[in-house]
Design an enzyme around this catalytic site. Structure first.
Site, PDB file in Angstrom:
ATOM      1  N   THR A 125       0.830  -1.207   0.000  1.00 16.30           N
ATOM      2  CA  THR A 125       0.000   0.000   0.000  1.00 16.30           C
ATOM      3  C   THR A 125       0.864   1.256   0.000  1.00 16.30           C
ATOM      4  O   THR A 125       1.993   1.233   0.528  1.00 16.30           O
ATOM      5  CB  THR A 125      -0.912   0.000   1.251  1.00 16.30           C
ATOM      6  OG1 THR A 125      -1.437   1.305   1.454  1.00 16.30           O
ATOM      7  CG2 THR A 125      -0.149  -0.373   2.523  1.00 16.30           C
ATOM      8  N   ASP A 126       0.306   2.344  -0.539  1.00 13.65           N
ATOM      9  CA  ASP A 126       1.044   3.626  -0.478  1.00 13.65           C
ATOM     10  C   ASP A 126       1.168   4.128   0.962  1.00 13.65           C
ATOM     11  O   ASP A 126       1.965   5.025   1.235  1.00 13.65           O
ATOM     12  CB  ASP A 126       0.362   4.684  -1.362  1.00 13.65           C
ATOM     13  CG  ASP A 126      -1.057   5.028  -0.930  1.00 13.65           C
ATOM     14  OD1 ASP A 126      -1.603   4.361  -0.029  1.00 13.65           O
ATOM     15  OD2 ASP A 126      -1.625   5.978  -1.509  1.00 13.65           O
ATOM     16  N   GLU A 127       0.385   3.525   1.889  1.00  9.35           N
ATOM     17  CA  GLU A 127       0.427   4.016   3.276  1.00  9.35           C
ATOM     18  C   GLU A 127       1.773   3.735   3.940  1.00  9.35           C
ATOM     19  O   GLU A 127       2.083   4.312   4.980  1.00  9.35           O
ATOM     20  CB  GLU A 127      -0.738   3.429   4.090  1.00  9.35           C
ATOM     21  CG  GLU A 127      -2.068   3.850   3.494  1.00  9.35           C
ATOM     22  CD  GLU A 127      -3.277   3.600   4.384  1.00  9.35           C
ATOM     23  OE1 GLU A 127      -3.142   3.605   5.613  1.00  9.35           O
ATOM     24  OE2 GLU A 127      -4.374   3.404   3.810  1.00  9.35           O
ATOM     25  N   TYR A 153      -1.520  -0.396  11.139  1.00 10.55           N
ATOM     26  CA  TYR A 153      -1.750  -1.057   9.839  1.00 10.55           C
ATOM     27  C   TYR A 153      -0.568  -0.812   8.903  1.00 10.55           C
ATOM     28  O   TYR A 153       0.038  -1.755   8.383  1.00 10.55           O
ATOM     29  CB  TYR A 153      -3.053  -0.542   9.214  1.00 10.55           C
ATOM     30  CG  TYR A 153      -3.156  -0.816   7.719  1.00 10.55           C
ATOM     31  CD1 TYR A 153      -3.250  -2.122   7.240  1.00 10.55           C
ATOM     32  CD2 TYR A 153      -3.145   0.230   6.781  1.00 10.55           C
ATOM     33  CE1 TYR A 153      -3.327  -2.383   5.871  1.00 10.55           C
ATOM     34  CE2 TYR A 153      -3.225  -0.020   5.423  1.00 10.55           C
ATOM     35  CZ  TYR A 153      -3.311  -1.318   4.967  1.00 10.55           C
ATOM     36  OH  TYR A 153      -3.380  -1.571   3.618  1.00 10.55           O
ATOM     37  N   LYS A 157       2.271  -3.424   7.277  1.00 10.09           N
ATOM     38  CA  LYS A 157       2.459  -3.615   5.837  1.00 10.09           C
ATOM     39  C   LYS A 157       3.910  -3.308   5.453  1.00 10.09           C
ATOM     40  O   LYS A 157       4.503  -3.992   4.605  1.00 10.09           O
ATOM     41  CB  LYS A 157       1.509  -2.713   5.040  1.00 10.09           C
ATOM     42  CG  LYS A 157       0.044  -3.066   5.136  1.00 10.09           C
ATOM     43  CD  LYS A 157      -0.322  -4.416   4.556  1.00 10.09           C
ATOM     44  CE  LYS A 157      -0.258  -4.454   3.049  1.00 10.09           C
ATOM     45  NZ  LYS A 157      -0.726  -5.789   2.533  1.00 10.09           N
TER      46      LYS A 157
HETATM   47  P1  NAD Z   1     -10.065  -6.626   2.779  1.00  4.34           P
HETATM   48  O1  NAD Z   1      -9.934  -6.364   4.242  1.00  4.34           O
HETATM   49  O2  NAD Z   1     -11.327  -6.280   2.076  1.00  4.34           O
HETATM   50  O3  NAD Z   1      -9.796  -8.185   2.490  1.00  4.34           O
HETATM   51  C1  NAD Z   1      -8.808  -8.905   3.136  1.00  4.34           C
HETATM   52  C2  NAD Z   1      -9.093 -10.379   2.935  1.00  4.34           C
HETATM   53  O4  NAD Z   1      -8.046 -11.108   3.614  1.00  4.34           O
HETATM   54  C3  NAD Z   1     -10.409 -10.843   3.569  1.00  4.34           C
HETATM   55  O5  NAD Z   1     -11.086 -11.698   2.685  1.00  4.34           O
HETATM   56  C4  NAD Z   1      -9.985 -11.598   4.819  1.00  4.34           C
HETATM   57  O6  NAD Z   1     -10.862 -12.663   5.180  1.00  4.34           O
HETATM   58  C5  NAD Z   1      -8.621 -12.133   4.391  1.00  4.34           C
HETATM   59  N1  NAD Z   1      -7.750 -12.397   5.532  1.00  4.34           N
HETATM   60  C6  NAD Z   1      -7.488 -11.582   6.584  1.00  4.34           C
HETATM   61  N2  NAD Z   1      -6.656 -12.179   7.440  1.00  4.34           N
HETATM   62  C7  NAD Z   1      -6.365 -13.397   6.908  1.00  4.34           C
HETATM   63  C8  NAD Z   1      -5.541 -14.473   7.327  1.00  4.34           C
HETATM   64  N3  NAD Z   1      -4.844 -14.417   8.472  1.00  4.34           N
HETATM   65  N4  NAD Z   1      -5.463 -15.561   6.534  1.00  4.34           N
HETATM   66  C9  NAD Z   1      -6.165 -15.643   5.371  1.00  4.34           C
HETATM   67  N5  NAD Z   1      -6.964 -14.663   4.950  1.00  4.34           N
HETATM   68  C10 NAD Z   1      -7.070 -13.540   5.707  1.00  4.34           C
HETATM   69  O7  NAD Z   1      -8.822  -5.902   2.119  1.00  4.34           O
HETATM   70  P2  NAD Z   1      -8.685  -5.199   0.695  1.00  4.34           P
HETATM   71  O8  NAD Z   1      -9.148  -3.800   0.797  1.00  4.34           O
HETATM   72  O9  NAD Z   1      -9.245  -6.089  -0.335  1.00  4.34           O
HETATM   73  O10 NAD Z   1      -7.097  -5.151   0.556  1.00  4.34           O
HETATM   74  C11 NAD Z   1      -6.394  -6.260   0.010  1.00  4.34           C
HETATM   75  C12 NAD Z   1      -4.909  -5.961   0.047  1.00  4.34           C
HETATM   76  O11 NAD Z   1      -4.633  -4.773  -0.692  1.00  4.34           O
HETATM   77  C13 NAD Z   1      -4.366  -5.726   1.448  1.00  4.34           C
HETATM   78  O12 NAD Z   1      -3.101  -6.363   1.535  1.00  4.34           O
HETATM   79  C14 NAD Z   1      -4.221  -4.218   1.557  1.00  4.34           C
HETATM   80  O13 NAD Z   1      -3.159  -3.885   2.411  1.00  4.34           O
HETATM   81  C15 NAD Z   1      -3.910  -3.848   0.115  1.00  4.34           C
HETATM   82  N6  NAD Z   1      -4.340  -2.511  -0.299  1.00  4.34           N
HETATM   83  C16 NAD Z   1      -5.637  -2.099  -0.096  1.00  4.34           C
HETATM   84  C17 NAD Z   1      -6.022  -0.842  -0.546  1.00  4.34           C
HETATM   85  C18 NAD Z   1      -7.445  -0.377  -0.380  1.00  4.34           C
HETATM   86  O14 NAD Z   1      -7.747   0.771  -0.714  1.00  4.34           O
HETATM   87  N7  NAD Z   1      -8.378  -1.196   0.098  1.00  4.34           N
HETATM   88  C19 NAD Z   1      -5.100  -0.005  -1.182  1.00  4.34           C
HETATM   89  C20 NAD Z   1      -3.792  -0.463  -1.370  1.00  4.34           C
HETATM   90  C21 NAD Z   1      -3.428  -1.714  -0.928  1.00  4.34           C
HETATM   91  P1  TYD Z   2     -10.695   4.627   4.824  1.00  6.39           P
HETATM   92  O1  TYD Z   2     -11.744   4.234   3.829  1.00  6.39           O
HETATM   93  O2  TYD Z   2     -10.774   4.036   6.188  1.00  6.39           O
HETATM   94  O3  TYD Z   2      -9.274   4.311   4.135  1.00  6.39           O
HETATM   95  P2  TYD Z   2      -7.772   4.736   4.635  1.00  6.39           P
HETATM   96  O4  TYD Z   2      -7.813   5.083   6.057  1.00  6.39           O
HETATM   97  O5  TYD Z   2      -7.001   3.475   4.367  1.00  6.39           O
HETATM   98  O6  TYD Z   2      -7.363   5.870   3.740  1.00  6.39           O
HETATM   99  O7  TYD Z   2     -10.711   6.192   4.974  1.00  6.39           O
HETATM  100  C1  TYD Z   2     -10.528   7.038   3.872  1.00  6.39           C
HETATM  101  C2  TYD Z   2     -10.554   8.466   4.379  1.00  6.39           C
HETATM  102  O8  TYD Z   2     -11.866   8.762   4.846  1.00  6.39           O
HETATM  103  C3  TYD Z   2      -9.624   8.689   5.567  1.00  6.39           C
HETATM  104  O9  TYD Z   2      -9.071  10.005   5.459  1.00  6.39           O
HETATM  105  C4  TYD Z   2     -10.544   8.619   6.772  1.00  6.39           C
HETATM  106  C5  TYD Z   2     -11.858   9.142   6.243  1.00  6.39           C
HETATM  107  N1  TYD Z   2     -13.074   8.581   6.824  1.00  6.39           N
HETATM  108  C6  TYD Z   2     -14.084   9.422   7.293  1.00  6.39           C
HETATM  109  O10 TYD Z   2     -13.971  10.654   7.246  1.00  6.39           O
HETATM  110  N2  TYD Z   2     -15.212   8.865   7.831  1.00  6.39           N
HETATM  111  C7  TYD Z   2     -15.386   7.516   7.923  1.00  6.39           C
HETATM  112  O11 TYD Z   2     -16.435   7.049   8.439  1.00  6.39           O
HETATM  113  C8  TYD Z   2     -14.355   6.655   7.425  1.00  6.39           C
HETATM  114  C9  TYD Z   2     -14.493   5.165   7.491  1.00  6.39           C
HETATM  115  C10 TYD Z   2     -13.215   7.230   6.869  1.00  6.39           C
END
Ligand code: NAD
Ligand code: TYD
Length: 339
Positions: A125-127, A153, A157
């Site tokens: 992630t970019d985080e 988090y 990562k």
């Molecule tokens: P999500 O939380 O929706 O899904 C995570 C999945 O992993 C779930 O299905 C969960 O059951 C499974 N999981 C969790 N712990 C587990 C374990 N111990 N063993 C097996 N399975 C397990 O997450 P997402 O938003 O789909 O993100 C997926 C990946 O992409 C993550 O690694 C996250 O760091 C990365 N990512 C997410 C975003 C975003 O905006 N959501 C952006 C950049 C990177």
């Molecule tokens: P989020 O979807 O939790 O993703 P991330 O923290 O990984 O960026 O949040 C996106 C942005 O929205 C973040 O700046 C926090 C804000 N946010 C709210 O203002 N209200 C909310 O209820 C949530 C879940 C997030």
């Protein structure tokens, strides 16, 4: 190719499973997911009948279970999407983030090494780069930006990324890493910003905006992320890190107001609430490397992607209602347990 995708019952992993099954019918997909609160078997319903799709319920940090899965399928490629991924939950309970995100990655890396996979891809992630100031829009994260994390988090990562780079160097493993900006789209768990705001607005419930809503996120439609990961896995250079993003920076309040506008709802639903501790101000990705080296650019701009996402939540009320009332957690036993 036999591709083992972890976290495939989650938001992005689920979209990646759909994408792969549709685009590469000759490939086999093995999805490994432990079905935590974020895992939803209903997300995988569209591929259940496919002969080239297999599901294994397992914890990526469980060495014995993971080794057995690798022995059974002998995958050519591993894409690790599985993670504890919600920043707010990491602030409440950091422990499980270290177990899944760091130890789980180590278990997968060890199995990938033992079974000689030809590519291990870590979805990061970019985080991991921390945040950028609001008053310097010229600054963006590049692959060379130092790791500088803010939340449990992002720290977990970053730990996983460093482990991957160490395994690549020490054991000469064929590893790639991608760092993407915030995703949005279908199957997004309804406690994250965009799905939460869509669902609350549709139900005329308050929209909780943290602080003043001035934090900036760089949004990318989920299929564009999956396409980029697929490209890196097939064409990317081993040992490299690739940023993924589409120059779509928006303040949270602009995102929320756009959703309200598209749904024809009043801004009176906006409810400013106490800010998140340690809240990152701004993320902004420089995707030049993946643009130039792999020719990847996003297909979907924010306005189109957001309206497609809103349509999806309007047309799939059953999916998110089952999440809200907890029914989705019974789905595995009810519909899949005996398979
Ligand atoms: P999500 O939380 O929706 O899904 C995570 C999945 O992993 C779930 O299905 C969960 O059951 C499974 N999981 C969790 N712990 C587990 C374990 N111990 N063993 C097996 N399975 C397990 O997450 P997402 O938003 O789909 O993100 C997926 C990946 O992409 C993550 O690694 C996250 O760091 C990365 N990512 C997410 C975003 C975003 O905006 N959501 C952006 C950049 C990177
Ligand atoms: P989020 O979807 O939790 O993703 P991330 O923290 O990984 O960026 O949040 C996106 C942005 O929205 C973040 O700046 C926090 C804000 N946010 C709210 O203002 N209200 C909310 O209820 C949530 C879940 C997030």
């Amino acid at each position: 190719m036999k591709i083992l995708i972890t976290g495939g019952a989650g938001f992005i992993g689920g979209n990646h499973v759909h994408y792969t099954i549709e685009k590469y019918p000759e490939d086999t997909v093995i999805c490994v997911d432990d079905l935590t609160y974020a895992g939803n078997m209903e997300t995988l319903e569209p591929v259940f009948g496919c002969k080239n799709f297999h599901f294994e319920k397992a914890d990526i940090a469980d060495k014995t279970a993971i080794r057995a899965i690798f022995e059974k399928y002998r995958p050519d490629c591993v894409i690790n999407y599985a993670a504890e991924s919600h920043v707010d939950r990491s602030i409440e309970n950091p422990g499980v983030f270290l177990t899944t995100n760091i130890l789980g990655t180590q278990v997968l890396l060890d199995a990938a090494r033992e079974f000689n996979v030809s590519r291990y891809h870590q979805v990061s992630t970019d985080e991991v780069y921390g945040d950028l100031p609001l008053d310097r829009p010229d600054l963006l994260f590049t692959e060379e930006t130092p790791i500088h994390t803010s939340s449990p988090y992002s720290a977990s990562k970053a730990g996983a990324d460093l482990l991957c780079l160490a395994y690549a160097r020490t054991y000469k493993m064929p590893i790639t890493i991608s760092r993407c900006s915030n995703n949005y789209g279908p199957y997004h768990f309804p406690e994250k910003l965009i799905p939460l705001m869509i669902i609350n607005a549709m139900q005329d419930k308050p929209l909780p905006v943290y602080g003043k809503g001035e934090n900036v996120r760089d949004w990318l439609f989920v299929t564009d992320h999956c396409r980029a990961v697929d490209l890196i896995v097939r064409k990317g250079t081993v040992g490299e890190v690739y940023n993924i993003g589409g120059h779509n920076e928006r303040t949270n309040i602009v995102v929320v107001k756009t959703i309200l506008e598209q749904l024809g709802k009043s801004e009176a639903l906006i409810n400013y609430v106490t800010d998140r501790p340690g809240h990152d101000m701004r993320y902004g990705i420089d995707p030049t490397k993946i643009n130039k080296e792999l020719g990847w650019f996003p297909d979907t701009n924010f306005e189109t992607g957001l309206s497609q996402t809103i349509e999806w939540y309007k047309n799939n009320t059953g999916w998110w209602q089952n999440v809200l009332d907890g029914e989705y957690q019974k789905y595995y036993e009810k519909n899949y347990g005996a398979r």
